[in-house]
Design a protein around this motif. Structure first.
Motif, PDB file in Angstrom:
ATOM      1  N   HIS A   1     -50.345   3.258 -34.576  1.00  0.00           N
ATOM      2  CA  HIS A   1     -50.756   1.857 -34.438  1.00  0.00           C
ATOM      3  C   HIS A   1     -49.568   0.958 -34.814  1.00  0.00           C
ATOM      4  O   HIS A   1     -48.572   1.435 -35.340  1.00  0.00           O
ATOM      5  CB  HIS A   1     -51.945   1.550 -35.352  1.00  0.00           C
ATOM      6  N   HIS A   2     -49.721  -0.312 -34.534  1.00  0.00           N
ATOM      7  CA  HIS A   2     -48.687  -1.285 -34.872  1.00  0.00           C
ATOM      8  C   HIS A   2     -49.321  -2.438 -35.636  1.00  0.00           C
ATOM      9  O   HIS A   2     -50.458  -2.815 -35.370  1.00  0.00           O
ATOM     10  CB  HIS A   2     -48.000  -1.830 -33.622  1.00  0.00           C
TER      11      HIS A   2
ATOM     12  N   TYR B   1     -48.506  -6.477 -36.774  1.00  0.00           N
ATOM     13  CA  TYR B   1     -47.659  -7.598 -36.400  1.00  0.00           C
ATOM     14  C   TYR B   1     -47.790  -8.733 -37.410  1.00  0.00           C
ATOM     15  O   TYR B   1     -48.808  -8.889 -38.073  1.00  0.00           O
ATOM     16  CB  TYR B   1     -48.049  -8.136 -35.014  1.00  0.00           C
TER      17      TYR B   1
ATOM     18  N   HIS C   1     -37.529  -7.116 -34.031  1.00  0.00           N
ATOM     19  CA  HIS C   1     -38.742  -6.644 -33.351  1.00  0.00           C
ATOM     20  C   HIS C   1     -39.616  -7.782 -32.817  1.00  0.00           C
ATOM     21  O   HIS C   1     -40.847  -7.673 -32.826  1.00  0.00           O
ATOM     22  CB  HIS C   1     -39.565  -5.732 -34.264  1.00  0.00           C
TER      23      HIS C   1
ATOM     24  N   GLU D   1     -41.774  -9.649 -30.345  1.00  0.00           N
ATOM     25  CA  GLU D   1     -42.578  -9.029 -29.286  1.00  0.00           C
ATOM     26  C   GLU D   1     -43.161 -10.034 -28.289  1.00  0.00           C
ATOM     27  O   GLU D   1     -43.233  -9.752 -27.116  1.00  0.00           O
ATOM     28  CB  GLU D   1     -43.732  -8.242 -29.913  1.00  0.00           C
TER      29      GLU D   1
ATOM     30  N   LYS E   1     -43.235  -7.182 -34.624  1.00  0.00           N
ATOM     31  CA  LYS E   1     -43.789  -5.940 -35.155  1.00  0.00           C
ATOM     32  C   LYS E   1     -43.202  -5.653 -36.529  1.00  0.00           C
ATOM     33  O   LYS E   1     -41.990  -5.767 -36.721  1.00  0.00           O
ATOM     34  CB  LYS E   1     -43.495  -4.776 -34.204  1.00  0.00           C
TER      35      LYS E   1
ATOM     36  N   SER F   1     -44.488   0.011 -39.004  1.00  0.00           N
ATOM     37  CA  SER F   1     -45.808   0.277 -38.421  1.00  0.00           C
ATOM     38  C   SER F   1     -45.695   0.919 -37.051  1.00  0.00           C
ATOM     39  O   SER F   1     -44.698   0.876 -36.401  1.00  0.00           O
ATOM     40  CB  SER F   1     -46.630  -1.007 -38.324  1.00  0.00           C
TER      41      SER F   1
END
Length: 71
Positions: free
Chosen positions: A4-5, A7, A37, A39, A67, A71
């Motif tokens: 999973h990520h 943010y 990162h 996004e 992000k 993660s």
């Protein structure tokens, strides 16, 4: 590696004397110098300054997501 990520979302204001698009890109370019990162972005507000009956300066408020590295 996670499946999973996560943010974080921040708010930025970009400006330009040329266009709304350039105001967006100016804000993202500055953020990219110190935030990794990046996004996505969302335009939440647009405004400008009028000079001699013409748009003279554009200002755009963005929500920018990036992000979390682990993660």
């Amino acid at each position: 590696m996670s499946d999973h990520h996560t943010y974080k979302k921040i708010e930025l204001v970009g400006s330009s004397t040329t266009s709304i698009e350039e105001a967006i890109n100016n804000a993202l370019a500055e953020a990219n110098k110190s935030i990794k990162h990046l996004e996505w972005f969302e335009v939440v507000d647009t405004r400008g300054h009028i000079r001699d009956g013409k748009a003279a300066h554009f200002q755009v408020t963005l929500k920018v997501g990036f992000k979390i590295a682990s993660s």
